[in-house]
Design a protein around this motif. Structure first.
Motif, PDB file in Angstrom:
ATOM      1  N   GLY A 111       0.239   2.254 -18.293  1.00  0.00           N
ATOM      2  CA  GLY A 111       1.682   2.114 -18.251  1.00  0.00           C
ATOM      3  C   GLY A 111       2.502   2.165 -19.622  1.00  0.00           C
ATOM      4  O   GLY A 111       3.395   2.666 -19.997  1.00  0.00           O
ATOM      5  N   TYR A 112       1.725   1.329 -20.478  1.00  0.00           N
ATOM      6  CA  TYR A 112       2.233   1.330 -21.835  1.00  0.00           C
ATOM      7  C   TYR A 112       2.089   2.641 -22.277  1.00  0.00           C
ATOM      8  O   TYR A 112       2.977   2.997 -23.255  1.00  0.00           O
ATOM      9  N   TYR A 113       0.826   3.455 -22.276  1.00  0.00           N
ATOM     10  CA  TYR A 113       0.861   4.748 -22.780  1.00  0.00           C
ATOM     11  C   TYR A 113       1.967   5.533 -22.426  1.00  0.00           C
ATOM     12  O   TYR A 113       2.769   6.212 -23.247  1.00  0.00           O
ATOM     13  N   CYS A 114       2.364   5.390 -21.241  1.00  0.00           N
ATOM     14  CA  CYS A 114       3.358   6.327 -20.517  1.00  0.00           C
ATOM     15  C   CYS A 114       4.822   5.909 -21.135  1.00  0.00           C
ATOM     16  O   CYS A 114       5.479   7.058 -21.509  1.00  0.00           O
ATOM     17  N   LEU A 115       4.872   4.677 -21.466  1.00  0.00           N
ATOM     18  CA  LEU A 115       6.255   4.298 -21.949  1.00  0.00           C
ATOM     19  C   LEU A 115       6.233   4.558 -23.246  1.00  0.00           C
ATOM     20  O   LEU A 115       7.631   5.204 -23.503  1.00  0.00           O
ATOM     21  N   ILE A 116       5.431   4.441 -24.269  1.00  0.00           N
ATOM     22  CA  ILE A 116       5.594   5.112 -25.508  1.00  0.00           C
ATOM     23  C   ILE A 116       5.412   6.736 -25.454  1.00  0.00           C
ATOM     24  O   ILE A 116       6.212   7.026 -26.470  1.00  0.00           O
ATOM     25  N   LYS A 117       5.042   7.336 -24.716  1.00  0.00           N
ATOM     26  CA  LYS A 117       5.145   8.749 -24.675  1.00  0.00           C
ATOM     27  C   LYS A 117       6.452   9.225 -24.181  1.00  0.00           C
ATOM     28  O   LYS A 117       6.903  10.250 -24.748  1.00  0.00           O
ATOM     29  N   THR A 118       7.120   8.495 -23.426  1.00  0.00           N
ATOM     30  CA  THR A 118       8.577   8.907 -22.861  1.00  0.00           C
ATOM     31  C   THR A 118       9.328   9.033 -24.079  1.00  0.00           C
ATOM     32  O   THR A 118      10.527   9.305 -23.953  1.00  0.00           O
ATOM     33  N   LYS A 119       9.230   7.954 -25.132  1.00  0.00           N
ATOM     34  CA  LYS A 119      10.225   7.836 -26.143  1.00  0.00           C
ATOM     35  C   LYS A 119      10.292   8.799 -26.942  1.00  0.00           C
ATOM     36  O   LYS A 119      11.082   9.074 -28.011  1.00  0.00           O
ATOM     37  N   ASP A 120       9.094   9.738 -26.890  1.00  0.00           N
ATOM     38  CA  ASP A 120       8.990  10.823 -27.819  1.00  0.00           C
ATOM     39  C   ASP A 120       9.813  11.908 -27.106  1.00  0.00           C
ATOM     40  O   ASP A 120      10.016  13.069 -27.739  1.00  0.00           O
ATOM     41  N   LYS A 121      10.025  11.818 -25.815  1.00  0.00           N
ATOM     42  CA  LYS A 121      10.808  12.999 -25.093  1.00  0.00           C
ATOM     43  C   LYS A 121      12.416  12.967 -24.961  1.00  0.00           C
ATOM     44  O   LYS A 121      13.034  11.764 -25.009  1.00  0.00           O
TER      45      LYS A 121
END
Length: 285
Positions: free
Chosen positions: A275-285
């Motif tokens: 979940g944390y990985y998904c969270l920081i990935k969404t900040k790039d989009k």
């Protein structure tokens, strides 16, 4: 013959060093023990400084923090012998023949005795780190306890682009594998002291996931080396990354409550990382 190398940060390593010194002396080999503190400026270093009074031992505090990878590379450069035994602060040999048991493997390019856990279950706030070591880290290669030839580690160094905690050892051992250097595993573990409480360990976990993101984006690691990357790729294909990130944020307090409890579930920890990985990935989009 053997250089024992201990990277540390704000930790009392005197007990560990005295034990390794006693064992190496008893093994009747040429040895040195080099300990470098990564610029912690901690009061505990006044105690660690007593290490310099032991024969063939050196303790030094670096003026600046250079990171977990760079300090290991620096230790390798300062070593005088061809066999380098890396031991982490916060661990302790399980056997009183720990050093001696490494000697037969000096002909190999790399070997690892592994890691184990304290037998007595700790109180709830320390249980997450303890159970993770017990269930997951016992059967994986880690930089807490391994021996390697100096010429190898000077050629295949730890990646110094990684400053903070996490995945520097995964990348290092994967690079060894890609260069056809086998790490021979055998039963000669160190015991992890599990002194990180739950929230401290979760913060370190987040640092590690940030490193994983950098390594994935630079194509240094892929989904074949990480379950997080494997499951992320599936979630990404079905367009569920933002939903997973939203759920992670929404139930984050509940996740932490479970992970800091006596009845924690490692499956919850697995979701926390994903979940944390998904969270920081969404900040790039």
């Amino acid at each position: 013959m053997l250089s024992v190398l201990i990277p540390t940060y704000n930790y009392d390593i005197t007990y560990l060093v005295h034990e390794l010194h006693k064992q190496a002396t008893k093994a009747e080999i040429d040895f040195e023990i080099i300990c470098l503190d990564d610029g912690s400026k901690a009061e505990i270093n006044s105690k660690n400084d007593s290490i310099n009074q032991l024969n063939y031992c050196k303790f030094k505090v670096l003026p600046l923090n250079i990171g977990r990878s760079a300090i290991r590379n620096l230790l390798a450069k300062e070593a005088q012998y061809e066999n380098l035994l890396f031991i982490d602060a916060g661990t302790f040999p399980k056997k009183d023949t720990f050093v001696k048991d490494y000697i037969p493997f000096m002909a190999k390019e790399a070997s690892s005795g592994g890691m184990t856990y304290i037998e007595k279950e700790p109180e709830s706030k320390y249980k997450l780190r303890w159970i993770y070591t017990k269930k997951r880290e016992q059967n994986t290669l880690c930089s807490s306890n391994f021996m390697i030839k100096k010429k190898v580690v000077l050629n295949i160094t730890f990646d110094e682009s990684l400053i903070q905690y996490g995945y520097e050892d995964v990348l290092f051992f994967e690079t060894l594998r890609k260069n056809n250097i086998e790490v021979f595993s055998f039963n000669n573990p160190v015991i992890h002291d599990c002194t990180d409480d739950c929230l401290t360990f979760l913060k370190k976990t987040e640092f590690a996931i940030q490193n994983l993101k950098l390594l994935a984006e630079s194509k240094k690691l892929d989904k074949t080396q990480s379950n997080i990357l494997k499951y992320y790729s599936i979630i990404d294909k079905i367009k569920f990354v933002k939903i997973t990130a939203f759920c992670f944020k929404l139930i984050n307090p509940i996740l932490k409550r479970n992970l800091c409890s006596k009845f924690l579930l490692l499956s919850v920890y697995d979701f926390y990382r994903l979940g944390y990985y998904c969270l920081i990935k969404t900040k790039d989009k």
